[in-house]
Design a protein around this motif. Structure first.
Motif, PDB file in Angstrom:
ATOM      1  N   CYS A 150      55.715  32.821  42.403  1.00  0.00           N
ATOM      2  CA  CYS A 150      56.573  33.296  41.326  1.00  0.00           C
ATOM      3  C   CYS A 150      58.018  33.464  41.799  1.00  0.00           C
ATOM      4  CB  CYS A 150      56.065  34.637  40.796  1.00  0.00           C
ATOM      5  SG  CYS A 150      54.470  34.550  39.975  1.00  0.00           S
ATOM      6  N   ALA A 151      58.438  32.624  42.759  1.00  0.00           N
ATOM      7  CA  ALA A 151      59.770  32.762  43.334  1.00  0.00           C
ATOM      8  C   ALA A 151      60.740  31.767  42.719  1.00  0.00           C
ATOM      9  CB  ALA A 151      59.696  32.546  44.853  1.00  0.00           C
ATOM     10  N   ALA A 152      61.955  32.249  42.484  1.00  0.00           N
ATOM     11  CA  ALA A 152      63.036  31.342  42.096  1.00  0.00           C
ATOM     12  C   ALA A 152      63.473  30.554  43.336  1.00  0.00           C
ATOM     13  CB  ALA A 152      64.214  32.149  41.551  1.00  0.00           C
ATOM     14  N   PRO A 153      63.975  29.332  43.167  1.00  0.00           N
ATOM     15  CA  PRO A 153      64.217  28.618  41.906  1.00  0.00           C
ATOM     16  C   PRO A 153      63.019  27.828  41.394  1.00  0.00           C
ATOM     17  CG  PRO A 153      65.053  27.306  43.710  1.00  0.00           C
ATOM     18  CD  PRO A 153      64.512  28.581  44.326  1.00  0.00           C
ATOM     19  N   ASP A 154      61.891  27.899  42.129  1.00  0.00           N
ATOM     20  CA  ASP A 154      60.714  27.124  41.708  1.00  0.00           C
ATOM     21  C   ASP A 154      60.250  27.513  40.312  1.00  0.00           C
ATOM     22  OD1 ASP A 154      60.564  25.742  44.160  1.00  0.00           O
ATOM     23  OD2 ASP A 154      59.475  27.397  45.071  1.00  0.00           O
ATOM     24  N   THR A 155      60.337  28.807  39.985  1.00  0.00           N
ATOM     25  CA  THR A 155      59.869  29.246  38.672  1.00  0.00           C
ATOM     26  C   THR A 155      60.628  28.535  37.558  1.00  0.00           C
ATOM     27  OG1 THR A 155      61.349  31.146  38.961  1.00  0.00           O
ATOM     28  CG2 THR A 155      59.002  31.503  39.386  1.00  0.00           C
ATOM     29  N   GLY A 156      61.961  28.579  37.643  1.00  0.00           N
ATOM     30  CA  GLY A 156      62.764  27.915  36.621  1.00  0.00           C
ATOM     31  C   GLY A 156      62.546  26.416  36.587  1.00  0.00           C
ATOM     32  N   ASN A 157      62.383  25.810  37.760  1.00  0.00           N
ATOM     33  CA  ASN A 157      62.156  24.367  37.811  1.00  0.00           C
ATOM     34  C   ASN A 157      60.814  23.994  37.204  1.00  0.00           C
ATOM     35  OD1 ASN A 157      64.623  24.099  39.046  1.00  0.00           O
ATOM     36  ND2 ASN A 157      63.788  23.966  41.118  1.00  0.00           N
ATOM     37  N   MET A 158      59.803  24.819  37.446  1.00  0.00           N
ATOM     38  CA  MET A 158      58.493  24.552  36.839  1.00  0.00           C
ATOM     39  C   MET A 158      58.562  24.693  35.323  1.00  0.00           C
ATOM     40  SD  MET A 158      55.618  26.058  39.489  1.00  0.00           S
ATOM     41  CE  MET A 158      56.471  27.376  40.335  1.00  0.00           C
ATOM     42  N   GLU A 159      59.326  25.691  34.864  1.00  0.00           N
ATOM     43  CA  GLU A 159      59.492  25.859  33.417  1.00  0.00           C
ATOM     44  C   GLU A 159      60.190  24.648  32.801  1.00  0.00           C
ATOM     45  OE1 GLU A 159      59.772  30.749  33.220  1.00  0.00           O
ATOM     46  OE2 GLU A 159      61.562  29.570  33.610  1.00  0.00           O
ATOM     47  N   VAL A 160      61.198  24.135  33.477  1.00  0.00           N
ATOM     48  CA  VAL A 160      61.911  22.955  32.979  1.00  0.00           C
ATOM     49  C   VAL A 160      60.969  21.758  32.902  1.00  0.00           C
ATOM     50  CG1 VAL A 160      63.640  21.219  33.607  1.00  0.00           C
ATOM     51  CG2 VAL A 160      64.236  23.638  33.648  1.00  0.00           C
ATOM     52  N   LEU A 161      60.214  21.520  33.966  1.00  0.00           N
ATOM     53  CA  LEU A 161      59.303  20.378  33.984  1.00  0.00           C
ATOM     54  C   LEU A 161      58.192  20.526  32.953  1.00  0.00           C
ATOM     55  CD1 LEU A 161      59.117  19.831  37.839  1.00  0.00           C
ATOM     56  CD2 LEU A 161      60.069  18.230  36.169  1.00  0.00           C
ATOM     57  N   ALA A 162      57.682  21.748  32.790  1.00  0.00           N
ATOM     58  CA  ALA A 162      56.621  21.975  31.811  1.00  0.00           C
ATOM     59  C   ALA A 162      57.130  21.760  30.395  1.00  0.00           C
ATOM     60  CB  ALA A 162      56.061  23.391  31.967  1.00  0.00           C
ATOM     61  N   GLN A 163      58.385  22.136  30.133  1.00  0.00           N
ATOM     62  CA  GLN A 163      58.932  22.072  28.781  1.00  0.00           C
ATOM     63  C   GLN A 163      59.587  20.733  28.457  1.00  0.00           C
ATOM     64  OE1 GLN A 163      61.490  25.393  27.877  1.00  0.00           O
ATOM     65  NE2 GLN A 163      61.916  24.708  25.795  1.00  0.00           N
ATOM     66  N   PHE A 164      60.251  20.138  29.451  1.00  0.00           N
ATOM     67  CA  PHE A 164      61.057  18.944  29.169  1.00  0.00           C
ATOM     68  C   PHE A 164      60.610  17.701  29.938  1.00  0.00           C
ATOM     69  CE2 PHE A 164      63.854  22.662  28.630  1.00  0.00           C
ATOM     70  CZ  PHE A 164      64.261  22.488  27.311  1.00  0.00           C
ATOM     71  N   GLY A 165      59.766  17.857  30.951  1.00  0.00           N
ATOM     72  CA  GLY A 165      59.384  16.718  31.772  1.00  0.00           C
ATOM     73  C   GLY A 165      58.420  15.784  31.067  1.00  0.00           C
ATOM     74  N   ASN A 166      58.467  14.494  31.463  1.00  0.00           N
ATOM     75  CA  ASN A 166      57.486  13.547  30.930  1.00  0.00           C
ATOM     76  C   ASN A 166      56.208  13.619  31.760  1.00  0.00           C
ATOM     77  OD1 ASN A 166      57.805  11.828  33.245  1.00  0.00           O
ATOM     78  ND2 ASN A 166      59.608  10.880  32.290  1.00  0.00           N
ATOM     79  N   GLU A 167      55.198  12.884  31.355  1.00  0.00           N
ATOM     80  CA  GLU A 167      53.892  12.987  32.013  1.00  0.00           C
ATOM     81  C   GLU A 167      53.955  12.579  33.470  1.00  0.00           C
ATOM     82  OE1 GLU A 167      51.228  14.512  30.803  1.00  0.00           O
ATOM     83  OE2 GLU A 167      52.618  14.980  29.175  1.00  0.00           O
ATOM     84  N   GLN A 168      54.732  11.541  33.784  1.00  0.00           N
ATOM     85  CA  GLN A 168      54.846  11.101  35.175  1.00  0.00           C
ATOM     86  C   GLN A 168      55.532  12.166  36.028  1.00  0.00           C
ATOM     87  OE1 GLN A 168      57.983   9.937  36.797  1.00  0.00           O
ATOM     88  NE2 GLN A 168      56.837   9.727  38.716  1.00  0.00           N
ATOM     89  N   GLN A 169      56.578  12.788  35.492  1.00  0.00           N
ATOM     90  CA  GLN A 169      57.291  13.838  36.223  1.00  0.00           C
ATOM     91  C   GLN A 169      56.398  15.053  36.452  1.00  0.00           C
ATOM     92  OE1 GLN A 169      60.638  14.374  33.633  1.00  0.00           O
ATOM     93  NE2 GLN A 169      61.728  12.564  34.388  1.00  0.00           N
ATOM     94  N   LYS A 170      55.604  15.378  35.450  1.00  0.00           N
ATOM     95  CA  LYS A 170      54.686  16.510  35.611  1.00  0.00           C
ATOM     96  C   LYS A 170      53.644  16.217  36.678  1.00  0.00           C
ATOM     97  CE  LYS A 170      55.166  18.147  30.833  1.00  0.00           C
ATOM     98  NZ  LYS A 170      54.491  18.310  29.527  1.00  0.00           N
ATOM     99  N   LYS A 171      53.134  15.006  36.682  1.00  0.00           N
ATOM    100  CA  LYS A 171      52.109  14.632  37.661  1.00  0.00           C
ATOM    101  C   LYS A 171      52.679  14.645  39.076  1.00  0.00           C
ATOM    102  CE  LYS A 171      48.063  12.872  38.919  1.00  0.00           C
ATOM    103  NZ  LYS A 171      46.810  13.647  38.794  1.00  0.00           N
TER     104      LYS A 171
END
Length: 404
Positions: free
Chosen positions: A99-120
């Protein structure tokens, strides 16, 4: 009004408090000793990986992510008291619970805006705690408090983007496990809408042209456990156009979506830091005697402790209200409150830590207590995610708008 936490929050609080007492606090000194013995101060001490495994085993993992598909599925209101607990040991607890920044924000970005390949490719290993990441936005050559000033270029060249620019204070970038940067730059620097000039792309750390030049210090601290804050140069680094996050021109909006939760997460953890400071103040006050009586009986010390308690209770209520609003009316609806806590919390916690340092005398500024490092972290948050003055300006304009 109901000020009680719900059953799930209470159950997670109990488990997390026990985890902190049994595993995290005892590991703080161990982690420092192990880090000092490693070949590089940026390597992860073995005890951190042990704590991560234990946190996963206990289900204390990815608590920050409200999307149940990827995270714990907690609301902001449920997560707030948990983040406060981890804030009591900011060097270890957020990291070992993923639950540490900046990973938290980056995970939120990928979960919300990333495509399937980026998520994988990137979200899944981040969720598993297998890699770390960084968010490259701030630049040394411009006033980055105004994101429209960013000069890094992201230029389309056939099937690739070419990234050129210099960033600094890029949190997490010194960690050897940091494998991916989310880079914000301009794809349309001459566009009519200054908030549609920016885009975000994924740039792997091992991309030719990417150089992590040096670690930036904060009051002399390099923040090793957090992964440091680096100066990073992108010298015509090429990535596929499929590494674009969202759409061209969407970078500013994505940044705003990312920073809203990030700001409240920082404030939640800051309250935990303040609670740790109050605890240390009280322990010090009852254990030391000066001028014939315990420090705890000195009127000025009693005032410091009383004021700190009042301040923390006020801040907590404002943060919880903000979390509730984010859950019920969304980040836009909670915009004023998000700005209010971003202004109030770091400022107040810095003052509490300053008093705690004063009460500890020379020990307060030493490495034998966590106070000096906590102070450096809290003071930085008066700048990070937008300096206080930017939020004050925006909040004041919202208030004045009612009368214009």
């Amino acid at each position: 009004m109901d000020f009680a936490f719900d059953a799930r929050t209470e159950e997670l609080r109990a488990r997390l408090l026990a985890f902190m007492d049994e595993h995290v606090y005892p590991a703080e000194a161990v982690a420092e000793e192990q880090r000092a013995a490693l070949d590089s101060p940026w390597q992860t001490p073995p005890v951190v990986e042990e704590l991560k495994a234990e946190a996963r085993r206990q289900g204390l993992w990815n608590l920050f992510l409200p999307d149940a598909e990827y995270g714990a599925g907690l609301t902001n209101l449920q997560y707030a008291p948990l983040a406060e607990i981890t804030g009591r040991s900011p060097q270890l607890a957020p990291t070992v619970t993923n639950c540490a920044a900046p990973d938290t924000g980056n995970m939120e970005v990928l979960a919300q805006f990333g495509n399937e390949q980026q998520k994988k490719q990137w979200l899944e290993p981040l969720l598993a705690g297998e890699i770390r990441s960084a968010f490259a936005m701030t630049e040394p050559e411009v006033a980055s408090s105004d994101a429209t000033n960013i000069t890094t270029r992201i230029e389309r060249d056939g099937d690739e983007y070419v990234v050129t620019g210099r960033k600094w204070y890029i949190s997490g970038a010194m960690n050897p496990d940091c494998r991916i940067f989310i880079v914000m730059g301009k794809t349309d620097p001459d566009g009519a809408d200054i908030r549609r000039q920016q885009s975000m792309v994924l740039v792997p750390r091992d991309t030719p042209g990417v150089t992590v030049r040096r670690a930036m210090r904060v009051f002399g601290y390099e923040d090793h456990f957090h992964g440091g804050h680096a100066e990073v140069v992108f010298d015509r680094a090429r990535v596929p156009v499929t590494n674009l996050i969202g759409e061209e021109g969407g970078g500013f909006a994505i940044a705003q979506a990312r920073l809203g939760p990030g700001r409240i997460h920082h404030c939640m953890r800051l309250i935990g830091m303040a609670e740790r400071a109050i605890e240390l103040m009280c322990r010090r006050a009852v254990s030391r005697t000066a001028f014939g009586k315990p420090l705890a009986r000195q009127g000025v010390v009693q005032n410091w402790i009383a004021d700190a308690r009042v301040t923390v209770e006020q801040l907590r209520l404002l943060v919880l209200k903000t979390a509730w609003l984010m859950d019920t009316v969304g980040n836009r609806g909670a915009h004023t409150e998000i700005q209010a806590i971003k202004i109030a919390t770091p400022r107040a916690v810095v003052a509490i830590l300053d008093r705690a340092i004063q009460l500890h005398g020379a020990g307060g500024v030493s490495q034998d207590f966590p106070l000096a490092e906590l102070y450096a972290a809290a003071r930085t948050l008066m700048l990070a995610d937008g300096p206080d003055e930017v939020h004050q300006r925006s909040l004041a304009r919202r208030e004045l708008k009612k009368y214009l």
